[in-house]
Write a protein that holds these residues in place. Structure first.
Motif, PDB file in Angstrom:
ATOM      1  N   UNK A 196       0.751  -1.191  -0.091  1.00 56.35           N
ATOM      2  CA  UNK A 196      -0.062  -0.146   0.119  1.00 56.35           C
ATOM      3  C   UNK A 196       1.045   1.010  -0.013  1.00 56.35           C
ATOM      4  N   UNK A 197       0.126   2.607   0.039  1.00 56.64           N
ATOM      5  CA  UNK A 197       1.016   3.577  -0.156  1.00 56.64           C
ATOM      6  C   UNK A 197       0.245   4.625   0.380  1.00 56.64           C
ATOM      7  N   UNK A 198       0.827   5.946   0.856  1.00 53.31           N
ATOM      8  CA  UNK A 198      -0.055   7.079   1.111  1.00 53.31           C
ATOM      9  C   UNK A 198       0.756   8.376   0.829  1.00 53.31           C
ATOM     10  N   UNK A 199       0.098   9.368   0.222  1.00 50.22           N
ATOM     11  CA  UNK A 199       0.689  10.805   0.095  1.00 50.22           C
ATOM     12  C   UNK A 199       1.063  11.441   1.143  1.00 50.22           C
ATOM     13  N   UNK A 200       2.075  12.181   1.129  1.00 48.34           N
ATOM     14  CA  UNK A 200       2.221  13.428   2.420  1.00 48.34           C
ATOM     15  C   UNK A 200       3.062  14.297   1.851  1.00 48.34           C
ATOM     16  N   UNK A 201       2.543  15.473   2.639  1.00 45.01           N
ATOM     17  CA  UNK A 201       3.561  16.816   2.345  1.00 45.01           C
ATOM     18  C   UNK A 201       3.393  17.657   3.563  1.00 45.01           C
ATOM     19  N   UNK A 202       3.912  19.067   3.058  1.00 40.77           N
ATOM     20  CA  UNK A 202       3.603  20.149   3.970  1.00 40.77           C
ATOM     21  C   UNK A 202       2.741  21.197   3.525  1.00 40.77           C
ATOM     22  N   UNK A 203       2.420  21.779   4.633  1.00 40.46           N
ATOM     23  CA  UNK A 203       0.995  22.874   4.300  1.00 40.46           C
ATOM     24  C   UNK A 203       1.886  23.992   3.191  1.00 40.46           C
ATOM     25  N   UNK A 204       0.849  24.500   2.423  1.00 38.99           N
ATOM     26  CA  UNK A 204       1.416  25.483   1.463  1.00 38.99           C
ATOM     27  C   UNK A 204       2.021  26.888   2.153  1.00 38.99           C
ATOM     28  N   UNK A 205       1.639  27.187   3.243  1.00 41.53           N
ATOM     29  CA  UNK A 205       1.909  28.719   3.957  1.00 41.53           C
ATOM     30  C   UNK A 205       3.438  28.281   4.447  1.00 41.53           C
ATOM     31  N   UNK A 206       4.058  27.274   4.502  1.00 38.02           N
ATOM     32  CA  UNK A 206       5.264  27.154   5.073  1.00 38.02           C
ATOM     33  C   UNK A 206       6.518  27.826   4.348  1.00 38.02           C
ATOM     34  N   UNK A 207       6.444  27.808   3.201  1.00 40.98           N
ATOM     35  CA  UNK A 207       7.312  28.600   2.308  1.00 40.98           C
ATOM     36  C   UNK A 207       8.585  27.990   2.526  1.00 40.98           C
ATOM     37  N   UNK A 208       9.645  29.028   2.767  1.00 41.78           N
ATOM     38  CA  UNK A 208      11.081  28.396   2.876  1.00 41.78           C
ATOM     39  C   UNK A 208      11.403  27.331   4.127  1.00 41.78           C
ATOM     40  N   UNK A 209      10.454  27.072   5.070  1.00 46.96           N
ATOM     41  CA  UNK A 209      10.661  26.177   6.020  1.00 46.96           C
ATOM     42  C   UNK A 209       9.830  24.912   5.630  1.00 46.96           C
ATOM     43  N   UNK A 210       9.614  24.446   4.287  1.00 47.96           N
ATOM     44  CA  UNK A 210       9.232  23.394   4.108  1.00 47.96           C
ATOM     45  C   UNK A 210      10.282  22.347   4.190  1.00 47.96           C
ATOM     46  N   UNK A 211      11.627  22.554   3.771  1.00 50.85           N
ATOM     47  CA  UNK A 211      12.507  21.588   3.625  1.00 50.85           C
ATOM     48  C   UNK A 211      13.079  21.015   5.351  1.00 50.85           C
TER      49      UNK A 211
END
Length: 269
Positions: free
Chosen positions: A214-229
């Motif tokens: 199985x698999x699931x997607x994940x990510x960071x919220x849009x308003x993080x900008x430069x802090x996403x990494x």
């Protein structure tokens, strides 16, 4: 932008459904396909519990318990989002080939859209088993002349080195759904009294079988900008420190143990 993480089931996995029919305690199912899935809230809760306390509220947001017992009276949003867990390959018993992993065009192309890969279109009855011998499945027989040899099957199996998947078969959507349904684990449970006599009735509990991918997607919220990494790095540390997770119910029975494999996709919708 988002990434994918893969779950290779090491034991049967049970996630409670919204309804109970008769004496059958079902599992969570997609409303439009009736196929099993893992709700995103279940995955998110497990990952949150596995995150070090110093990063927990920052990555996942605070909880009602935090609000009730602390000075901050506002619920805060976390920096990470998690999607539902979807089926990709499901093992089914075969009298002629032992175990075969099945999927269907709908499930494969759903995964393909999320990865952004330009892979060939997969047709029903594609297989790497050859096209001469008949294939005997649990509730079906496929003649050799029905099958099309699938030369690039490995491209459709991510993390293949971490799985046992060697024999694959792509079935039409409706036939695949039927075989997945009949291949679910169903455990009979009864209640015994102090004299080990059956007390009351019994019930069946469903579970997704082990060796399912199985698999699931994940990510960071849009308003993080430069802090996403930085956020992605912190979450990868959680993944790396917990290669084996327990998801869903019945932990005391050894249910729900999965191998977690993060995978870089960086695909934007």
């Amino acid at each position: 932008m988002f990434n994918l993480a893969y779950l290779y089931l090491l034991s049967p996995l049970h996630t409670g459904g919204t309804t109970q029919e008769g004496n059958l305690l079902g599992i969570a199912r997609e409303s439009h396909t009736e196929l099993p899935y893992i709700p995103s809230s279940t995955i998110r809760g497990r990952l949150r519990a596995s995150t070090p306390h110093k990063n927990r509220n920052r990555l996942w947001g605070n909880t009602i318990e935090d609000v009730m017992g602390g000075e901050n009276t506002n619920l805060t949003q976390g920096q990470v989002w998690v999607g539902d867990g979807s089926l990709l390959w499901v093992p089914v018993p075969s009298l002629s080939h032992g175990v075969i992993w099945i999927s269907c065009p709908m499930l494969l192309h759903r995964w393909q859209r999320l990865t952004g890969q330009s892979l060939e279109t997969v047709a029903a009855y594609s297989t790497n088993l050859g096209n001469k011998k008949p294939v005997y499945l649990k509730d079906a027989i496929l003649k050799g002349d029905q099958l099309k040899l699938w030369e690039k099957w490995q491209e459709w199996i991510p993390i293949r080195e971490q799985t046992q998947i060697q024999q694959v078969l792509v079935l039409p959507d409706q036939h695949c759904k039927t075989l997945i349904e009949t291949s679910l684990w169903r455990q009979v449970k009864v209640k015994l009294d102090q004299h080990k006599t059956v007390k009351g009735g019994f019930r069946y509990e469903e579970a997704i079988p082990p060796d399912t991918l199985m698999y699931f997607p994940w990510g960071t919220v849009a308003q993080l900008n430069g802090a996403a990494e930085k956020v992605k790095s912190d979450l990868r540390d959680v993944f790396d420190s917990h290669p084996i997770l327990q998801i869903g119910g019945q932990e005391s029975l050894g249910r729900g143990f999965v191998q977690l494999v993060p995978w870089e996709v960086n695909y934007g919708l």
